[in-house]
Design a protein around this motif. Structure first.
Motif, mmCIF file in Angstrom:
data_model
loop_
_atom_site.group_PDB
_atom_site.id
_atom_site.type_symbol
_atom_site.label_atom_id
_atom_site.label_comp_id
_atom_site.label_asym_id
_atom_site.label_seq_id
_atom_site.Cartn_x
_atom_site.Cartn_y
_atom_site.Cartn_z
ATOM 1 N N ASN A 117 -9.416 -4.255 -0.236
ATOM 2 C CA ASN A 117 -8.194 -3.718 -0.335
ATOM 3 C C ASN A 117 -8.283 -2.596 -1.296
ATOM 4 O OD1 ASN A 117 -7.166 -4.766 2.077
ATOM 5 N ND2 ASN A 117 -5.830 -6.463 0.888
ATOM 6 N N LYS A 118 -8.813 -2.798 -2.481
ATOM 7 C CA LYS A 118 -8.885 -2.028 -3.275
ATOM 8 C C LYS A 118 -9.674 -0.719 -3.044
ATOM 9 C CE LYS A 118 -8.220 -5.214 -7.101
ATOM 10 N NZ LYS A 118 -8.936 -6.171 -8.279
ATOM 11 N N ILE A 119 -10.539 -0.946 -2.087
ATOM 12 C CA ILE A 119 -11.207 0.246 -2.009
ATOM 13 C C ILE A 119 -10.622 1.097 -0.893
ATOM 14 C CG2 ILE A 119 -13.268 1.112 -0.204
ATOM 15 C CD1 ILE A 119 -14.872 -1.336 -1.311
ATOM 16 N N ILE A 120 -9.644 0.381 -0.043
ATOM 17 C CA ILE A 120 -8.702 1.247 0.702
ATOM 18 C C ILE A 120 -7.666 1.868 0.016
ATOM 19 C CG2 ILE A 120 -6.911 1.020 2.595
ATOM 20 C CD1 ILE A 120 -8.835 -1.360 3.637
ATOM 21 N N VAL A 121 -7.113 1.200 -0.900
ATOM 22 C CA VAL A 121 -6.104 1.952 -1.838
ATOM 23 C C VAL A 121 -6.673 2.984 -2.503
ATOM 24 C CG1 VAL A 121 -4.929 1.795 -4.064
ATOM 25 C CG2 VAL A 121 -4.808 -0.257 -2.403
ATOM 26 N N ALA A 122 -8.116 2.771 -3.104
ATOM 27 C CA ALA A 122 -8.652 4.217 -3.752
ATOM 28 C C ALA A 122 -8.737 5.460 -2.768
ATOM 29 C CB ALA A 122 -10.105 3.898 -3.999
ATOM 30 N N VAL A 123 -8.983 5.317 -1.458
ATOM 31 C CA VAL A 123 -9.131 6.397 -0.496
ATOM 32 C C VAL A 123 -7.849 6.837 -0.370
ATOM 33 C CG1 VAL A 123 -9.516 6.773 1.914
ATOM 34 C CG2 VAL A 123 -11.210 5.421 0.766
ATOM 35 N N PHE B 231 0.697 -1.187 -0.141
ATOM 36 C CA PHE B 231 0.003 0.026 -0.047
ATOM 37 C C PHE B 231 0.916 1.114 -0.087
ATOM 38 C CE2 PHE B 231 -2.053 3.294 2.519
ATOM 39 C CZ PHE B 231 -3.352 3.497 1.687
ATOM 40 N N ALA B 232 1.851 1.327 0.880
ATOM 41 C CA ALA B 232 2.907 2.473 0.904
ATOM 42 C C ALA B 232 3.409 2.693 -0.401
ATOM 43 C CB ALA B 232 4.073 2.088 1.891
ATOM 44 N N VAL B 233 3.488 1.784 -1.465
ATOM 45 C CA VAL B 233 4.113 2.172 -2.807
ATOM 46 C C VAL B 233 2.870 2.570 -3.698
ATOM 47 C CG1 VAL B 233 5.288 1.247 -4.759
ATOM 48 C CG2 VAL B 233 6.096 0.879 -2.386
ATOM 49 N N LEU B 234 1.774 1.825 -3.672
ATOM 50 C CA LEU B 234 0.546 2.068 -4.174
ATOM 51 C C LEU B 234 0.058 3.507 -4.334
ATOM 52 C CD1 LEU B 234 -1.112 -1.536 -4.015
ATOM 53 C CD2 LEU B 234 0.315 -0.859 -5.834
ATOM 54 N N ILE B 235 -0.184 4.018 -3.320
ATOM 55 C CA ILE B 235 -0.719 5.183 -3.003
ATOM 56 C C ILE B 235 0.472 6.374 -3.682
ATOM 57 C CG2 ILE B 235 -2.349 4.423 -1.104
ATOM 58 C CD1 ILE B 235 -0.143 6.187 0.639
#
Length: 268
Positions: free
Chosen positions: A215-221, A47-51
């Protein structure tokens, strides 16, 4: 789920505020995740990289006109063509090292103790360089020398240690090689484009399996908040640096690193 969404929003804000300033966005994100946590450690690291993509798109949206002009001039303007190749030369060292050392970086260097020490050490280096009476020979990123492009790219490799800061390494490297303060900060923006897009794509390829539908919802936020706050930073950073230098960021690093060490020593 609600708690994770709130965490994602906080991490997105932190990412947007820290990606383009010399304080280490990855270091900040990993420390926040360590102290406040994701239930899934593997996803938390990914997540740290994806956002970061949100912050990257904020930069690309602001630089879109300049990127378009650069693309149009590439085949007719030797200065534009040289600048594009200069960015690629600066990008290649990190791309090669990152591809070979990806597993080692994520398994060994993503360590909160190391991050805190690097934050403090990097703050000291940034404060020292900012106060040096350096000869400013280059105020246009398109006219850096070839050794300068390569040297900045090699120095950027040090930022693969979380807590060092990609922008901090490139800014310090450029200033030590004769770049004016604003030009050094601006080149860190240009170099961020291929570097962060490449890091995002590679990490998604390697660790995308950790993304579930929830998790995709969390990434979107996280993505949306990092875009908004990243846009604000890109719009204001160069002007601030031109007037005030990097002292604020250096001391911020020292404070965060020190507080992190205290928290770790207390057994959190």
């Amino acid at each position: 789920m609600l708690l994770d969404i709130i965490k994602a929003a906080v991490l997105g804000i932190v990412e947007g505020l820290t990606e383009y300033v010399p304080v280490s966005s990855t270091g900040h994100l990993l420390l926040i995740e360590h102290f406040f946590g994701f239930d899934d450690e593997d996803f938390g690291k990914t997540f740290a990289v994806l956002i970061q993509l949100g912050a990257i798109l904020a930069l690309l949206s602001i630089y879109f006109t300049r990127l378009w002009r650069l693309a149009l001039d590439f085949f007719t303007d030797p200065v534009a063509r040289r600048f594009v190749f200069g960015i690629l030369v600066a990008f290649l060292p990190a791309a090669i090292l990152g591809a070979f050392a990806h597993g080692f970086i994520k398994s060994v260097l993503f360590n909160p103790w190391l991050i805190c020490f690097m934050l403090i050490a990097g703050g000291g280096v940034l404060l020292w360089v900012d106060r040096m009476d350096l000869e400013e020979k280059h105020n246009d990123v398109a006219t850096f020398s070839w050794p300068m492009y390569l040297g900045i790219g090699l120095i950027q490799c040090v930022s693969m240690i979380p807590g060092v800061s990609r922008s901090g390494a490139t800014i310090v490297g450029a200033m030590l090689m004769g770049a004016e303060r604003r030009a050094a900060a601006e080149f860190s923006f240009w170099l961020a484009m291929p570097t962060m897009v490449g890091a995002f794509a590679y990490d998604l390829y390697k660790d995308g399996a950790h993304l579930s539908s929830d998790n995709k919802i969390i990434v979107a936020v996280g993505f949306i908040t990092s875009f908004i706050f990243g846009w604000f930073i890109v719009k204001t950073f160069l002007g601030y640096v031109s007037r005030h230098g990097f002292g604020l960021f250096a001391w911020w690093r020292v404070i965060v690193g020190t507080l992190g060490l205290i928290g770790l020593a207390l057994g959190k």
